[in-house]
Design a protein around this motif. Structure first.
Motif, short mmCIF file in Angstrom:
data_model
loop_
_atom_site.label_atom_id
_atom_site.label_comp_id
_atom_site.label_asym_id
_atom_site.label_seq_id
_atom_site.Cartn_x
_atom_site.Cartn_y
_atom_site.Cartn_z
N TRP A 134 63.57 -25.85 1.10
CA TRP A 134 64.22 -25.66 -0.19
C TRP A 134 65.03 -26.87 -0.63
O TRP A 134 64.91 -27.33 -1.77
N GLU A 135 65.89 -27.40 0.24
CA GLU A 135 66.76 -28.50 -0.17
C GLU A 135 65.96 -29.72 -0.60
O GLU A 135 66.27 -30.37 -1.62
N LEU B 63 63.00 -20.34 -7.32
CA LEU B 63 62.92 -21.56 -8.13
C LEU B 63 63.02 -21.24 -9.62
O LEU B 63 63.74 -21.91 -10.36
N THR C 120 55.39 -28.76 -5.30
CA THR C 120 56.20 -27.99 -4.35
C THR C 120 55.34 -27.48 -3.19
O THR C 120 54.14 -27.31 -3.33
N THR D 92 62.89 -29.70 -1.68
CA THR D 92 62.20 -29.33 -2.92
C THR D 92 63.15 -29.42 -4.11
O THR D 92 62.82 -29.97 -5.16
N TRP D 93 64.35 -28.89 -3.93
CA TRP D 93 65.29 -28.85 -5.04
C TRP D 93 65.70 -30.25 -5.48
O TRP D 93 65.87 -30.51 -6.68
N ALA E 46 65.30 -31.05 -9.27
CA ALA E 46 66.49 -31.28 -10.09
C ALA E 46 66.36 -32.54 -10.95
O ALA E 46 66.73 -32.53 -12.13
N GLU F 141 66.68 -20.38 -10.41
CA GLU F 141 67.59 -21.52 -10.34
C GLU F 141 67.34 -22.50 -11.50
O GLU F 141 68.28 -23.03 -12.10
N VAL F 142 66.08 -22.76 -11.81
CA VAL F 142 65.75 -23.69 -12.88
C VAL F 142 66.22 -23.14 -14.23
O VAL F 142 66.74 -23.88 -15.07
#
Length: 299
Positions: free
Chosen positions: A86-87, A144, A77, A89-90, A94, A147-148
């Motif tokens: 962010w997008e 992060l 990251t 990275t996500w 994911a 969210e994870v």
């Protein structure tokens, strides 16, 4: 009276010289799985996404028939760059988190982005973060972690790493002091921390409640001294042999394991000996000897 903590030993594709999803200098994934099981390990990490099969049904079949289980996935990251990344990275996170979850893992190892290229040594950005970048790094890492956990039920463990902004004792403790313990734990890599001048036992004793995962690794002090003196980037330093086979380097792993046991929590301790690139027949004998050595340490 509390039960003694259990340290679960594993290994990773890294110990077989695997740094990339696909590289002609790396051993095929089938050979890695065969050899890691034969060397006596029960747990593995996923390694770079795409190296092992990404279909969880197939990967479950391949690991189960070798008696292997997955402890974690790994992501890279650049969260110090702020919400704007962010997008992107996500999307990367994911995929990894979904596969780790499907394989029954509880952890996602998060490695900060390199400030210089690990292959070429080219400087990509300043090695020192500004105060604003530190704020982005800590707040985005907490996001992060949240969210994870909410989406995949995994705990993130942030991995201090050479040639990143979370490396030395100063930067590691600054990062820990600025992040929520409920959202962000540490993957203490004993080799990387020693590479950057840190004392793993001291960190475990001081920040024990933040240690969520271990990578067991040693550095060759003579090669490290040359690397530091010359300012050698991490990739070429690995090719030079800076990460070495236990128990021939530092830190001594017996005191590290003793300090970890004293925390009275269950921990994964995953062997990682960076060897990219390496001859295909080199990793297995080292892995077998290392597993024997760790058993002699009671692990």
């Amino acid at each position: 009276m509390t039960a003694p903590s259990r340290i679960r030993i594993g290994s990773a594709p890294d110990s077989w010289g695997v740094w990339f999803p696909d590289d002609p200098r790396q051993v095929p994934w089938e050979r890695f799985l065969d050899e890691v099981a034969r060397a006596g390990y029960e747990w593995i990490e996923l390694g770079p996404y795409g190296y092992l099969p990404t279909d969880p049904v197939r990967l479950t079949e391949e690991t189960a028939r070798r008696g292997l289980k997955v402890s974690a996935g790994t992501v890279f990251t650049g969260l110090h760059q702020g919400p704007g990344v962010w997008e992107k990275t996500w999307a990367h996170v994911a995929d990894n988190a979904a596969l780790a979850q499907a394989m029954g893992a509880d952890h996602l190892v998060v490695i900060p982005s390199f400030w210089r290229d690990d292959k070429t040594g080219a400087v990509l950005e300043d090695s020192v973060l500004t105060p604003a970048q530190w704020r982005d790094l800590t707040t985005q890492t907490e996001r992060l972690g949240r969210e994870v956990r909410e989406r995949y039920g995994l705990r993130i463990v942030v991995h201090p790493h050479a040639d990143t902004h979370i490396d030395s004792e100063k930067n590691v403790t600054r990062f820990l002091d600025a992040t929520d313990p409920d959202l962000v734990q540490l993957c203490l890599d004993t080799g990387h921390y020693a590479y950057c001048g840190g004392d793993s036992v001291k960190l475990i004793e001081t920040y024990g409640e933040r240690i969520g995962y271990l990578h067991l690794k040693q550095v060759d002090p003579e090669i490290l001294a040359d690397v530091v003196a010359r300012g050698t980037p991490f990739g070429p330093a690995v090719a030079q042999g800076v990460m070495c086979e236990p128990p021939g380097g530092v830190p001594a792993l017996e005191p590290v394991l003793a300090a970890a046991r004293a925390l009275d929590v269950d921990l994964f301790a995953i062997v990682e000996q960076d060897m990219y690139p390496c001859p295909p027949d080199k990793p297995y004998p080292i892995a077998e000897r290392t597993r024997r050595f760790l058993r002699s340490c009671g692990a």
